[in-house]
Design a protein around this motif. Structure first.
Motif, PDB file in Angstrom:
ATOM      1  N   ASP A   1      -5.081   1.451  -5.082  1.00  0.00           N
ATOM      2  CA  ASP A   1      -4.634   0.061  -5.210  1.00  0.00           C
ATOM      3  C   ASP A   1      -4.545  -0.416  -6.649  1.00  0.00           C
ATOM      4  OD1 ASP A   1      -4.255  -0.370  -2.470  1.00  0.00           O
ATOM      5  OD2 ASP A   1      -6.391  -0.705  -2.165  1.00  0.00           O
ATOM      6  N   ASN A   2      -4.887   0.459  -7.600  1.00  0.00           N
ATOM      7  CA  ASN A   2      -4.666   0.137  -9.012  1.00  0.00           C
ATOM      8  C   ASN A   2      -3.225   0.395  -9.440  1.00  0.00           C
ATOM      9  OD1 ASN A   2      -7.374  -0.625  -9.576  1.00  0.00           O
ATOM     10  ND2 ASN A   2      -7.964   1.533  -9.730  1.00  0.00           N
TER      11      ASN A   2
ATOM     12  N   LYS B   1      -1.433 -10.798  -4.674  1.00  0.00           N
ATOM     13  CA  LYS B   1      -2.603 -10.150  -4.091  1.00  0.00           C
ATOM     14  C   LYS B   1      -2.733 -10.604  -2.648  1.00  0.00           C
ATOM     15  CE  LYS B   1      -7.536  -9.341  -4.789  1.00  0.00           C
ATOM     16  NZ  LYS B   1      -8.734  -9.660  -5.621  1.00  0.00           N
TER      17      LYS B   1
ATOM     18  N   ARG C   1       0.827  -1.208   0.000  1.00  0.00           N
ATOM     19  CA  ARG C   1       0.000   0.000   0.000  1.00  0.00           C
ATOM     20  C   ARG C   1       0.861   1.258   0.000  1.00  0.00           C
ATOM     21  NH1 ARG C   1      -5.297   2.036  -0.887  1.00  0.00           N
ATOM     22  NH2 ARG C   1      -5.444   3.986   0.278  1.00  0.00           N
TER      23      ARG C   1
ATOM     24  N   LEU D   1      -8.792  -4.903  -2.985  1.00  0.00           N
ATOM     25  CA  LEU D   1      -8.730  -3.504  -3.385  1.00  0.00           C
ATOM     26  C   LEU D   1      -9.610  -2.651  -2.484  1.00  0.00           C
ATOM     27  CD1 LEU D   1      -8.665  -2.151  -6.966  1.00  0.00           C
ATOM     28  CD2 LEU D   1     -10.405  -1.278  -5.415  1.00  0.00           C
TER      29      LEU D   1
ATOM     30  N   ARG E   1       2.198   2.018  -3.455  1.00  0.00           N
ATOM     31  CA  ARG E   1       1.069   2.425  -4.318  1.00  0.00           C
ATOM     32  C   ARG E   1       0.615   3.844  -3.989  1.00  0.00           C
ATOM     33  NH1 ARG E   1      -1.351  -3.615  -3.762  1.00  0.00           N
ATOM     34  NH2 ARG E   1      -0.731  -4.357  -5.840  1.00  0.00           N
TER      35      ARG E   1
END
Length: 303
Positions: free
Chosen positions: A181-182, A172, A131, A176, A134
């Motif tokens: 998170d993309n 993963k 995270r 999401l 990201r």
């Protein structure tokens, strides 16, 4: 009186520019694997700021002036055996050093494994690490950094977390939460300071026990033995270690370097004869004190 007010204003301004912002990693009430409990975060200052029982993970963003900024950023994972975070020694001090070189330094206050406030605790540090990168990538424009120049550094158990991110970035490990998170969780480069790498014979038993417990399956041992998880997609890596490290044996870095070499991943390693464990920036050691400059030289070489 006016002089005192002016001095106070200067202190406040310097503070604002030295530490730009602290941001939560997750939206409110959406922290994966979190369980509400009576557990409280602890901060202890005794030479080193030690943080434990983290409940709300954050990123602590230190930015150089725009005139000096190179566009690169390094996300920092302090060590502490997955029991505490040596938050200034292996965190904010590193960020300030990077700022002096024009590089953004972003310290992650990540959650440490807990049987009280988490479910499936062994994945929680990796969840926060994915995270963090990201989120930084998502805020690249705001932080005046380039989204393809975001690296990571970790020390000791933080080095284990960094190498876990560097080898498990595509996995993963949480659902999401929002558009952040993309973003890709792959670091563009990776630096590891006296890192725990393997959960085999050369491991740091405290880090292993805190993360996955004792008497676990060989499969789980292998999953978190990151020398066994290197692929051609693992980012270019810089390693620094001391031969006389009796806490995390130098074999950890040697194993990872060998694995990187076998997969054709660019790697640089600096092994010092002395320094022990947990030397941070090494500023009080005539030989170690320049390792940070060697790392910056390496980052420059990647441009």
């Amino acid at each position: 009186m006016k002089n005192r007010q002016l001095l106070l204003m200067l202190v406040l301004v310097n503070g604002i520019f030295a530490q730009d912002t602290i941001m939560p990693l997750w939206p409110k009430n959406k922290i994966p694997n979190h369980v509400k409990s009576t557990e409280k975060e602890i901060h202890e200052q005794n030479g080193i700021l030690r943080i434990s029982k983290v409940q709300e993970p954050t990123i602590d963003v230190y930015l150089p002036s725009k005139q000096n900024a190179t566009g690169e950023a390094v996300i920092i994972f302090p060590g502490g055996g997955y029991g505490i975070l040596a938050y200034d020694w292996e965190g904010t001090d590193i960020a300030k050093f990077l700022n002096s070189k024009g590089i953004a330094g972003i310290v992650v206050k990540y959650r440490l494994p807990s049987d009280v406030s988490q479910t499936n605790k062994k994945y929680v540090p990796l969840i926060d690490a994915q995270r963090a990168i990201r989120l930084v990538r998502n805020k690249a424009d705001k932080f005046n950094i380039k989204s393809d120049k975001i690296g990571i550094i970790g020390f000791s158990a933080g080095g284990h977390l960094a190498s876990t991110l560097g080898t498990h970035f595509n996995e993963k490990v949480y659902e999401l939460v929002d558009t952040v998170d993309n973003e890709s969780a792959r670091p563009d480069f990776m630096a590891l300071g006296y890192p725990v790498i393997s959960f085999g014979p050369d491991t740091h038993s405290g880090s292993k026990k805190n993360l996955i417990g004792e008497n676990v399956s060989l499969e789980l041992d292998d999953y978190f033995s990151n020398e066994k998880q290197v692929t051609a997609q693992t980012p270019p890596t810089f390693l620094v270690h001391a031969t006389d490290d009796t806490v995390v044996p130098v074999e950890n870095s040697l194993l990872f370097y060998k694995a990187l070499k076998e997969k054709g991943v660019s790697a640089t390693m600096h092994i010092y004869p002395k320094g022990g464990h947990g030397f941070g920036l090494g500023l009080h050691d005539e030989h170690l004190k320049n390792w940070g400059d060697r790392m910056v030289d390496w980052i420059i070489s990647l441009r």
